[in-house]
Write a protein that holds these residues in place. Structure first.
Motif, PDB file in Angstrom:
ATOM      1  N   MET A 139      -1.640   5.172  -8.799  1.00 10.42           N
ATOM      2  CA  MET A 139      -1.747   5.120  -7.900  1.00 10.42           C
ATOM      3  C   MET A 139      -2.988   4.234  -7.139  1.00 10.42           C
ATOM      4  SD  MET A 139       0.495   6.344  -5.463  1.00 10.42           S
ATOM      5  CE  MET A 139      -0.182   6.267  -3.839  1.00 10.42           C
ATOM      6  N   ARG A 140      -3.884   3.289  -6.519  1.00  3.72           N
ATOM      7  CA  ARG A 140      -4.608   2.901  -6.579  1.00  3.72           C
ATOM      8  C   ARG A 140      -4.781   4.065  -5.571  1.00  3.72           C
ATOM      9  NH1 ARG A 140      -3.435  -2.178  -2.419  1.00  3.72           N
ATOM     10  NH2 ARG A 140      -1.234  -1.271  -3.068  1.00  3.72           N
ATOM     11  N   MET A 141      -6.832   3.874  -6.055  1.00  2.00           N
ATOM     12  CA  MET A 141      -7.914   4.699  -5.329  1.00  2.00           C
ATOM     13  C   MET A 141      -7.977   4.764  -3.740  1.00  2.00           C
ATOM     14  SD  MET A 141      -9.302   7.034  -6.279  1.00  2.00           S
ATOM     15  CE  MET A 141     -10.266   6.447  -8.292  1.00  2.00           C
ATOM     16  N   GLY A 142      -7.801   5.282  -2.920  1.00  2.16           N
ATOM     17  CA  GLY A 142      -7.737   5.378  -1.733  1.00  2.16           C
ATOM     18  C   GLY A 142      -6.470   6.176  -1.114  1.00  2.16           C
ATOM     19  N   ASP A 143      -5.092   5.124  -1.664  1.00  2.00           N
ATOM     20  CA  ASP A 143      -3.767   5.416  -1.270  1.00  2.00           C
ATOM     21  C   ASP A 143      -3.369   6.920  -1.893  1.00  2.00           C
ATOM     22  OD1 ASP A 143      -3.565   3.502  -0.851  1.00  2.00           O
ATOM     23  OD2 ASP A 143      -1.870   2.314  -2.260  1.00  2.00           O
ATOM     24  N   PRO A 186       1.342  -0.808   0.933  1.00  2.00           N
ATOM     25  CA  PRO A 186      -0.043   0.038  -0.019  1.00  2.00           C
ATOM     26  C   PRO A 186       0.559   1.096  -0.263  1.00  2.00           C
ATOM     27  CG  PRO A 186      -0.654  -1.698   2.003  1.00  2.00           C
ATOM     28  CD  PRO A 186       0.837  -2.200   0.795  1.00  2.00           C
ATOM     29  N   GLY A 187       0.218   2.098  -0.867  1.00  2.00           N
ATOM     30  CA  GLY A 187       1.027   3.630  -0.805  1.00  2.00           C
ATOM     31  C   GLY A 187       2.516   3.814  -1.525  1.00  2.00           C
ATOM     32  N   VAL A 188       2.199   2.742  -2.329  1.00  2.00           N
ATOM     33  CA  VAL A 188       3.341   3.107  -3.944  1.00  2.00           C
ATOM     34  C   VAL A 188       2.994   3.401  -4.578  1.00  2.00           C
ATOM     35  CG1 VAL A 188       4.802   0.790  -2.943  1.00  2.00           C
ATOM     36  CG2 VAL A 188       3.685   0.142  -4.799  1.00  2.00           C
ATOM     37  N   VAL A 189       3.559   4.235  -5.358  1.00  2.00           N
ATOM     38  CA  VAL A 189       3.331   4.045  -6.665  1.00  2.00           C
ATOM     39  C   VAL A 189       3.610   3.452  -8.200  1.00  2.00           C
ATOM     40  CG1 VAL A 189       3.634   6.212  -8.929  1.00  2.00           C
ATOM     41  CG2 VAL A 189       4.039   6.702  -6.795  1.00  2.00           C
TER      42      VAL A 189
END
Length: 254
Positions: free
Chosen positions: A53-57, A16-19
């Motif tokens: 990015m994933r949505m929400g991150d 989570p949190g990575v590009v």
């Protein structure tokens, strides 16, 4: 269902949190068309050309740096005082001033999306090959993932590389004072591989002046220190052993 499985596999393949880099996604079978479809479906969003990015991150520079290291195989890493701060080696917390120092190879550039994105910190990037990209780095946990950062010895050498214009030498010396548990073999390897005569001379001068125990185990004859004098400033003190001129405040520092 197949599309959902593919995007779920994508989102779960990285912490989570990575590009997510477009170049890496393409290699793993995700076309631009497919990514745009995922974007319309609110699975992912773009933070600039070539970066998702994933949505929400929420993006931060660490998650972006992870992508450069792990997905693009770049040697870009936190260095200098930023690395020392992350390692807890110094109270000169550069992070508290909202500045981050990154180093990369002489041929490496930060992608446009990284440079243009409005991070919460100011990014200072320096590309140089004065040290090889594969030594003097250590893994450091940053929440859900790990980053390669300069170890203490390399970080100080990076500070010295930026001196005296972008980094005060007296502050470098104060940092050296706190590095009393460096491994002589590790330091030796870095100094032998270093191509900056200025960095090597300053590092050895400071280490000897501080009087750390590990300095006794250094083999100076194996470290090429170049020829001729090096003057870092006009009005200073000449140190004959290392053929450098340093600030009076540094030579008189006790």
């Amino acid at each position: 269902m197949e599309k959902e499985q593919k995007i779920n596999h994508l989102l779960n393949s990285q912490p989570p949190g990575v590009v997510y880099l477009s170049s890496w996604l393409t290699k793993n079978g995700f076309s631009t068309q497919l990514l745009n479809r995922y974007k319309k479906s609110s699975w992912i969003y773009s933070i600039g050309p070539g970066a998702w990015m994933r949505m929400g991150d929420k993006p931060n520079y660490q998650g972006a740096l992870y992508a450069l290291q792990e997905q693009a195989n770049l040697s870009v890493h936190p260095g200098g005082k930023t690395a020392l701060s992350l390692l807890g080696k110094t109270h000169y917390l550069e992070l508290s001033t909202k500045q981050v120092t990154l180093f990369g190879g002489s041929e490496e550039k930060l992608p446009a999306w990284f440079s243009k994105y409005s991070w919460e910190v100011k990014i200072n990037y320096f590309s140089s090959s004065f040290l090889p990209p594969n030594i003097g780095l250590q893994t450091l946990e940053q929440g859900a993932f790990s980053l390669l950062v300069s170890n203490s010895a390399r970080a100080l050498m990076e500070c010295l590389y930026l001196s005296p214009k972008k980094q005060e030498l007296v502050e470098c010396y104060e940092i050296m004072e706190g590095l009393n548990n460096l491994r002589p073999k590790q330091v030796q390897g870095l100094l032998e591989a270093c191509t900056s005569v200025k960095v090597k001379r300053l590092f050895l001068y400071m280490a000897e002046k501080v009087g750390h125990d590990w300095f006794k185990y250094m083999s100076l004859e194996n470290i090429y220190l170049g020829k001729g004098k090096r003057s870092l400033l006009k009005d200073g003190v000449y140190i004959s052993k290392y053929q450098i001129t340093v600030p009076k405040a540094l030579e008189n520092y006790e």
